[in-house]
Design an enzyme around this catalytic site. Structure first.
Site, PDB file in Angstrom:
ATOM      1  N   HIS A 140     -11.817  -4.376   6.094  1.00 32.70           N
ATOM      2  CA  HIS A 140     -10.219  -4.368   6.449  1.00 32.70           C
ATOM      3  C   HIS A 140     -10.102  -4.505   7.884  1.00 32.70           C
ATOM      4  O   HIS A 140     -10.925  -3.946   8.788  1.00 32.70           O
ATOM      5  CB  HIS A 140      -9.676  -3.062   5.796  1.00 32.70           C
ATOM      6  CG  HIS A 140      -9.227  -3.112   4.420  1.00 32.70           C
ATOM      7  ND1 HIS A 140     -10.029  -2.183   3.600  1.00 32.70           N
ATOM      8  CD2 HIS A 140      -8.669  -3.609   3.721  1.00 32.70           C
ATOM      9  CE1 HIS A 140      -9.405  -2.329   2.640  1.00 32.70           C
ATOM     10  NE2 HIS A 140      -8.616  -3.232   2.560  1.00 32.70           N
ATOM     11  N   GLY A 141      -8.930  -5.288   8.196  1.00 34.53           N
ATOM     12  CA  GLY A 141      -8.579  -5.581   9.568  1.00 34.53           C
ATOM     13  C   GLY A 141      -9.482  -6.733  10.469  1.00 34.53           C
ATOM     14  O   GLY A 141     -10.276  -7.342   9.738  1.00 34.53           O
TER      15      GLY A 141
ATOM     16  N   SER B  71       0.684  -1.392   0.055  1.00 38.95           N
ATOM     17  CA  SER B  71      -0.075  -0.008  -0.072  1.00 38.95           C
ATOM     18  C   SER B  71       0.888   1.133  -0.193  1.00 38.95           C
ATOM     19  O   SER B  71       2.399   1.140  -0.010  1.00 38.95           O
ATOM     20  CB  SER B  71      -0.715   0.068   1.348  1.00 38.95           C
ATOM     21  OG  SER B  71      -0.089   0.230   2.322  1.00 38.95           O
TER      22      SER B  71
ATOM     23  N   HIS C 157     -11.144  -7.822  -0.695  1.00 35.32           N
ATOM     24  CA  HIS C 157     -10.230  -7.214   0.160  1.00 35.32           C
ATOM     25  C   HIS C 157     -10.676  -7.831   1.545  1.00 35.32           C
ATOM     26  O   HIS C 157     -11.700  -8.179   1.685  1.00 35.32           O
ATOM     27  CB  HIS C 157     -10.244  -5.729  -0.264  1.00 35.32           C
ATOM     28  CG  HIS C 157      -9.591  -5.260  -1.095  1.00 35.32           C
ATOM     29  ND1 HIS C 157      -8.330  -4.812  -1.247  1.00 35.32           N
ATOM     30  CD2 HIS C 157      -9.827  -5.258  -2.567  1.00 35.32           C
ATOM     31  CE1 HIS C 157      -8.042  -4.482  -2.312  1.00 35.32           C
ATOM     32  NE2 HIS C 157      -8.825  -4.468  -3.127  1.00 35.32           N
ATOM     33  N   GLY C 158      -9.807  -7.358   2.529  1.00 39.47           N
ATOM     34  CA  GLY C 158     -10.056  -7.471   3.983  1.00 39.47           C
ATOM     35  C   GLY C 158     -10.226  -8.836   4.120  1.00 39.47           C
ATOM     36  O   GLY C 158     -11.390  -9.272   5.186  1.00 39.47           O
TER      37      GLY C 158
ATOM     38  N   ASP D 110      -7.679   3.441  -5.683  1.00 36.49           N
ATOM     39  CA  ASP D 110      -8.923   3.269  -4.925  1.00 36.49           C
ATOM     40  C   ASP D 110      -9.484   4.794  -4.262  1.00 36.49           C
ATOM     41  O   ASP D 110      -9.167   5.575  -3.426  1.00 36.49           O
ATOM     42  CB  ASP D 110      -8.416   2.700  -3.466  1.00 36.49           C
ATOM     43  CG  ASP D 110      -9.498   2.567  -2.386  1.00 36.49           C
ATOM     44  OD1 ASP D 110     -10.660   3.080  -2.671  1.00 36.49           O
ATOM     45  OD2 ASP D 110      -9.187   2.178  -1.127  1.00 36.49           O
TER      46      ASP D 110
ATOM     47  N   ASP E  95      -0.889  -1.633  -3.889  1.00 38.92           N
ATOM     48  CA  ASP E  95      -2.163  -1.656  -3.162  1.00 38.92           C
ATOM     49  C   ASP E  95      -2.873  -0.209  -2.844  1.00 38.92           C
ATOM     50  O   ASP E  95      -1.970   0.523  -2.294  1.00 38.92           O
ATOM     51  CB  ASP E  95      -2.007  -2.447  -1.827  1.00 38.92           C
ATOM     52  CG  ASP E  95      -3.473  -3.137  -1.472  1.00 38.92           C
ATOM     53  OD1 ASP E  95      -4.388  -3.222  -2.177  1.00 38.92           O
ATOM     54  OD2 ASP E  95      -3.484  -3.870  -0.358  1.00 38.92           O
TER      55      ASP E  95
ATOM     56  N   ASN F  58      -4.080  -9.296   5.148  1.00 32.86           N
ATOM     57  CA  ASN F  58      -2.934  -8.448   5.695  1.00 32.86           C
ATOM     58  C   ASN F  58      -2.681  -8.605   7.157  1.00 32.86           C
ATOM     59  O   ASN F  58      -1.624  -8.951   7.547  1.00 32.86           O
ATOM     60  CB  ASN F  58      -2.912  -7.023   5.114  1.00 32.86           C
ATOM     61  CG  ASN F  58      -1.655  -6.063   5.479  1.00 32.86           C
ATOM     62  OD1 ASN F  58      -0.883  -6.661   6.159  1.00 32.86           O
ATOM     63  ND2 ASN F  58      -1.823  -4.938   5.057  1.00 32.86           N
ATOM     64  N   THR F  59      -3.815  -8.450   7.992  1.00 31.60           N
ATOM     65  CA  THR F  59      -3.934  -8.495   9.164  1.00 31.60           C
ATOM     66  C   THR F  59      -3.370  -9.874   9.748  1.00 31.60           C
ATOM     67  O   THR F  59      -2.472  -9.505  10.758  1.00 31.60           O
ATOM     68  CB  THR F  59      -5.241  -7.729   9.853  1.00 31.60           C
ATOM     69  OG1 THR F  59      -5.562  -6.736   9.216  1.00 31.60           O
ATOM     70  CG2 THR F  59      -5.076  -7.545  11.147  1.00 31.60           C
TER      71      THR F  59
HETATM   72  O1  G3H Z   1      -5.484  -4.837   0.802  1.00 31.49           O
HETATM   73  C1  G3H Z   1      -5.265  -5.461   1.786  1.00 31.49           C
HETATM   74  C2  G3H Z   1      -6.221  -6.031   2.271  1.00 31.49           C
HETATM   75  O2  G3H Z   1      -7.734  -5.897   1.787  1.00 31.49           O
HETATM   76  C3  G3H Z   1      -6.080  -6.807   3.737  1.00 31.49           C
HETATM   77  O3  G3H Z   1      -7.266  -6.878   4.444  1.00 31.49           O
HETATM   78  O4  G3H Z   1      -5.990  -6.619   6.598  1.00 31.49           O
HETATM   79  O5  G3H Z   1      -8.247  -7.655   6.408  1.00 31.49           O
HETATM   80  O6  G3H Z   1      -6.669  -8.953   5.506  1.00 31.49           O
HETATM   81  P1  G3H Z   1      -7.168  -7.504   5.823  1.00 31.49           P
HETATM   82 ZN    ZN Z   2      -7.628  -3.885   0.902  1.00 33.74          ZN
END
Ligand code: G3H
Ligand code: ZN
Length: 298
Positions: free
Chosen positions: A181-182, A48, A215-216, A102, A80, A239-240
């Site tokens: 996200h998160g 990102s 995503h997320g 985005d 990203d 990511n998280t």
């Molecule tokens: O672009 C990154 C993500 O959409 C990651 O989301 O942290 O919920 O896995 P996340």
């Molecule tokens: Zn994302």
């Protein structure tokens, strides 16, 4: 060497999704590559704007390219969640394979207009770069949140998806389908899971007729992942979960060797822990292709 466009086409044909994992240091990058290499599946590394600032835009591009060239491996690099034209163009000049442009926080019409302009500008700099657009609200911050808002309302509609893709010319679409996200604290503990609206994914896929990104992904129910991929998701972002593994395993490694000051003696268990998370997600996302691989090896 295969291009991301071809890897995506193959994923669509085989009914699997390419895993996308964010990195902000070389420990995460090594873990992502090691898992993909072991499983022999293509992988996307995401950075990102904040993660690019941490590693350097051209530096992360050079690292990923060096892995791709040395191992002749389908590892791709995505810029990203990019919110400005200037940083999008910087990533295009650095040779990123794709970008998530985005502007989802803007009103729909403005998002359409500015994304359309960005598609033209980015392709003139880097013609094979794939551009992903985003509509709907999936929150921000791959972090641990106190609570997670209810996102079962305010989902992307099939009509918005159709119009957005047609008018902007994006190659890939990121919709809001219950994802966010998160992770909440209870998700980190494994007590609760994110749930997805599978019917909506199928309807958006039909209307948009382009590859879709989820995503997320962190903390999502495993079965929802399988059904979402069957309904038309082709890329899944995580990511998280990796950040949680990074911190926990780093704390454990430091605690296990209180006097150790040599970084390359502290990091190996951290790489290993993150690799395990990536490998389990890649196995889930590529299930049918891995089963076929096993059969052809017998
Ligand atoms: O672009 C990154 C993500 O959409 C990651 O989301 O942290 O919920 O896995 P996340
Ligand atoms: Zn994302």
């Amino acid at each position: 060497m295969q291009a991301l466009k071809d890897a995506l086409r193959q994923a669509e044909q085989h009914g699997v999704a390419i895993g996308h994992f964010n990195v902000s240091d070389i420990v995460l990058l090594k873990a992502v590559f090691a898992a993909a290499q072991e499983l022999k599946v293509p992988v996307i590394v995401g950075a990102s704007e904040g993660e690019r600032a941490s590693m350097g835009v051209r530096q992360i591009a050079a690292l990923v390219k060096s892995i791709r060239d040395e191992f002749d491996f389908p590892i791709f690099l995505n810029a990203d969640h990019t919110h400005s034209r200037a940083s999008a163009e910087e990533a295009a000049r650095a040779g990123f394979d794709s970008i998530v442009f985005d502007l989802s926080a803007l009103p729909f019409e403005e998002n359409v207009r500015k994304t359309k302009e960005a598609v033209v500008a980015l392709k003139s700099i880097h013609p094979s770069m794939l551009v992903e657009g985003e509509i709907g609200d999936i929150g921000s911050g791959s972090e641990i949140h106190e609570t997670m808002p209810d996102r079962s309302r305010g989902l992307t509609t099939p009509e918005e998806a159709r119009q957005f893709v047609k008018e902007t010319g994006v190659d890939i679409l990121a919709p809001a389908v219950g994802n966010m996200h998160g992770m909440s604290k209870s998700m980190v503990q494994g007590e609760t899971k994110k749930r997805l609206n599978i019917e909506r994914i199928a309807a958006i896929k039909k209307a948009a007729a382009v590859p879709l990104t989820l995503h997320g992904g962190s903390g999502t129910d495993d079965d929802d992942f399988r059904r979402a991929i069957a309904a038309g998701i082709n890329i899944v972002h995580i990511n998280t979960e990796l950040r949680v593994a990074w911190r926990r395993s780093l704390e454990a490694s430091l605690a296990a060797k209180p006097d150790e000051v040599v970084p390359y003696k502290i990091f190996p268990p951290v790489v290993e822990s993150i690799k395990e998370v990536v490998a389990s997600r890649l196995t889930l996302f590529n299930n049918s292709a891995l089963v076929a691989q096993e059969h052809s090896a017998v």
